[in-house]
Design an enzyme around this catalytic site. Sequence first.
Site, PDB file in Angstrom:
ATOM      1  N   HIS A  32       0.855  -1.192   0.000  1.00  0.00           N
ATOM      2  CA  HIS A  32       0.000   0.000   0.000  1.00  0.00           C
ATOM      3  C   HIS A  32       0.891   1.241   0.000  1.00  0.00           C
ATOM      4  O   HIS A  32       1.700   1.445   0.911  1.00  0.00           O
ATOM      5  CB  HIS A  32      -0.889  -0.036   1.246  1.00  0.00           C
ATOM      6  CG  HIS A  32      -1.848   1.101   1.383  1.00  0.00           C
ATOM      7  ND1 HIS A  32      -3.088   1.107   0.793  1.00  0.00           N
ATOM      8  CD2 HIS A  32      -1.752   2.270   2.056  1.00  0.00           C
ATOM      9  CE1 HIS A  32      -3.725   2.233   1.107  1.00  0.00           C
ATOM     10  NE2 HIS A  32      -2.937   2.955   1.882  1.00  0.00           N
ATOM     11  N   ASP A  34       1.204   5.190   0.163  1.00  0.00           N
ATOM     12  CA  ASP A  34       0.499   6.392   0.630  1.00  0.00           C
ATOM     13  C   ASP A  34       1.134   7.656   0.057  1.00  0.00           C
ATOM     14  O   ASP A  34       2.113   8.170   0.599  1.00  0.00           O
ATOM     15  CB  ASP A  34       0.535   6.444   2.168  1.00  0.00           C
ATOM     16  CG  ASP A  34      -0.424   5.447   2.796  1.00  0.00           C
ATOM     17  OD1 ASP A  34      -1.609   5.460   2.424  1.00  0.00           O
ATOM     18  OD2 ASP A  34       0.015   4.654   3.655  1.00  0.00           O
ATOM     19  N   HIS A  67      -2.677   4.708  -2.850  1.00  0.00           N
ATOM     20  CA  HIS A  67      -3.653   5.549  -2.153  1.00  0.00           C
ATOM     21  C   HIS A  67      -3.222   6.997  -2.322  1.00  0.00           C
ATOM     22  O   HIS A  67      -2.265   7.446  -1.679  1.00  0.00           O
ATOM     23  CB  HIS A  67      -3.690   5.134  -0.672  1.00  0.00           C
ATOM     24  CG  HIS A  67      -4.610   5.949   0.179  1.00  0.00           C
ATOM     25  ND1 HIS A  67      -4.581   5.911   1.554  1.00  0.00           N
ATOM     26  CD2 HIS A  67      -5.589   6.819  -0.138  1.00  0.00           C
ATOM     27  CE1 HIS A  67      -5.502   6.735   2.040  1.00  0.00           C
ATOM     28  NE2 HIS A  67      -6.125   7.293   1.039  1.00  0.00           N
ATOM     29  N   GLY A 146      -3.227  11.208   6.695  1.00  0.00           N
ATOM     30  CA  GLY A 146      -2.088  12.096   6.909  1.00  0.00           C
ATOM     31  C   GLY A 146      -0.924  11.484   7.652  1.00  0.00           C
ATOM     32  O   GLY A 146       0.212  11.848   7.412  1.00  0.00           O
ATOM     33  N   GLY A 148       0.656   7.741   9.780  1.00  0.00           N
ATOM     34  CA  GLY A 148       0.536   6.361  10.251  1.00  0.00           C
ATOM     35  C   GLY A 148       0.503   6.340  11.772  1.00  0.00           C
ATOM     36  O   GLY A 148       0.734   7.361  12.417  1.00  0.00           O
ATOM     37  N   GLY A 149       0.197   5.178  12.336  1.00  0.00           N
ATOM     38  CA  GLY A 149       0.279   4.996  13.780  1.00  0.00           C
ATOM     39  C   GLY A 149      -0.797   5.674  14.597  1.00  0.00           C
ATOM     40  O   GLY A 149      -0.636   5.878  15.796  1.00  0.00           O
ATOM     41  N   ASP A 179      -8.600   1.599   6.272  1.00  0.00           N
ATOM     42  CA  ASP A 179      -7.219   2.086   6.349  1.00  0.00           C
ATOM     43  C   ASP A 179      -7.046   3.018   7.541  1.00  0.00           C
ATOM     44  O   ASP A 179      -7.681   4.074   7.622  1.00  0.00           O
ATOM     45  CB  ASP A 179      -6.895   2.822   5.040  1.00  0.00           C
ATOM     46  CG  ASP A 179      -5.460   3.335   4.985  1.00  0.00           C
ATOM     47  OD1 ASP A 179      -4.673   3.045   5.904  1.00  0.00           O
ATOM     48  OD2 ASP A 179      -5.134   4.028   4.002  1.00  0.00           O
ATOM     49  N   GLY A 180      -6.169   2.608   8.442  1.00  0.00           N
ATOM     50  CA  GLY A 180      -5.813   3.469   9.563  1.00  0.00           C
ATOM     51  C   GLY A 180      -6.085   2.819  10.904  1.00  0.00           C
ATOM     52  O   GLY A 180      -7.221   2.516  11.239  1.00  0.00           O
TER      53      GLY A 180
HETATM   54  C1  DX5 Z   1      -2.938   7.285   6.670  1.00  0.00           C
HETATM   55  C2  DX5 Z   1      -2.522   6.268   5.631  1.00  0.00           C
HETATM   56  C3  DX5 Z   1      -2.497   4.861   6.145  1.00  0.00           C
HETATM   57  C4  DX5 Z   1      -1.620   4.625   7.327  1.00  0.00           C
HETATM   58  C5  DX5 Z   1      -1.663   3.219   7.817  1.00  0.00           C
HETATM   59  O1  DX5 Z   1      -3.129   8.513   6.089  1.00  0.00           O
HETATM   60  O2  DX5 Z   1      -3.426   6.298   4.558  1.00  0.00           O
HETATM   61  O3  DX5 Z   1      -2.251   3.961   5.076  1.00  0.00           O
HETATM   62  O4  DX5 Z   1      -0.322   5.009   7.090  1.00  0.00           O
HETATM   63  O5  DX5 Z   1      -0.810   3.086   8.905  1.00  0.00           O
HETATM   64  P1  DX5 Z   1      -1.276   2.517  10.319  1.00  0.00           P
HETATM   65  O6  DX5 Z   1      -1.716   1.097  10.097  1.00  0.00           O
HETATM   66  O7  DX5 Z   1      -0.071   2.638  11.136  1.00  0.00           O
HETATM   67  O8  DX5 Z   1      -2.427   3.365  10.789  1.00  0.00           O
HETATM   68 ZN    ZN Z   2      -3.385   4.658   3.039  1.00  0.00          ZN
END
Ligand code: DX5
Ligand code: ZN
Length: 219
Positions: A32, A34, A67, A146, A148-149, A179-180
């Site tokens: 994926h 981003d 994405h 925006g 991760g985590g 997602d997220g």
């Molecule tokens: C957030 C991204 C996600 C995210 C996923 O804007 O689209 O793809 O990085 O990461 P985790 O699983 O850590 O939330």
């Molecule tokens: Zn994403």
Amino acid sequence: MVEISTSILNVEKDQATKIFYGLEVAHTDYFHIDVMDGKFVPKDTTELMKDYTNTVKQISNIPIDVHLMVEDVKGFIDEYAGFNPNIITFHVEATKSKEEVKELIDYIKSQGIKVGLSVKPNTKIEEIYEFLPYIHLCLVMTVEPGLGGQKLIPETLEKVSILKKYIDENNIDIDIEVDGGIKPENIEDAKNAGANIFVVGTAIVNSDNMEETIEVLRK
Ligand code: DX5
Ligand code: ZN
């Protein structure tokens, strides 16, 4: 079928090749990607994601799930079409009109790439109903895009349930991706709501054993 799409957003640069190879061995279903432009969301990952996608393509034949969290959707479709991704998803919030959404859907499809449409947590799922017959996937954001985590926002799973009910009642064959903030502790809730593709970032790339984590997530 449950599929895991691993977000490589939070992979450290000096670990990238090792992690991507590890994900190949761990049989992630997708990588994926981003893409953030610093406008649609504050962060800019354009250079990093281009670099990572190049590396992934050198290492692996596993499908790419792009994405786009960008304003200039068309420009980034042009950039990523060259990587021959399995799917390109863009945000309905990045568009100005229904006509533009339709044009972008056709533009992606005309290049032999599947189309996904995404909604942010505060966007009503009903806003994209009219496009569902023309797309392959709906990406329901379970955090604000925006970073991760972050922690999953539980209310977003209600949107997944509403969408799932709607597509079943109307016989629409479409994937629902979330997602997220997805991790082993909450993936069951997302599955029960009706999602079938799960984007997981930090819970996989920060785990000690990525193969085991992906296996647990798939169950
Ligand atoms: C957030 C991204 C996600 C995210 C996923 O804007 O689209 O793809 O990085 O990461 P985790 O699983 O850590 O939330
Ligand atoms: Zn994403």
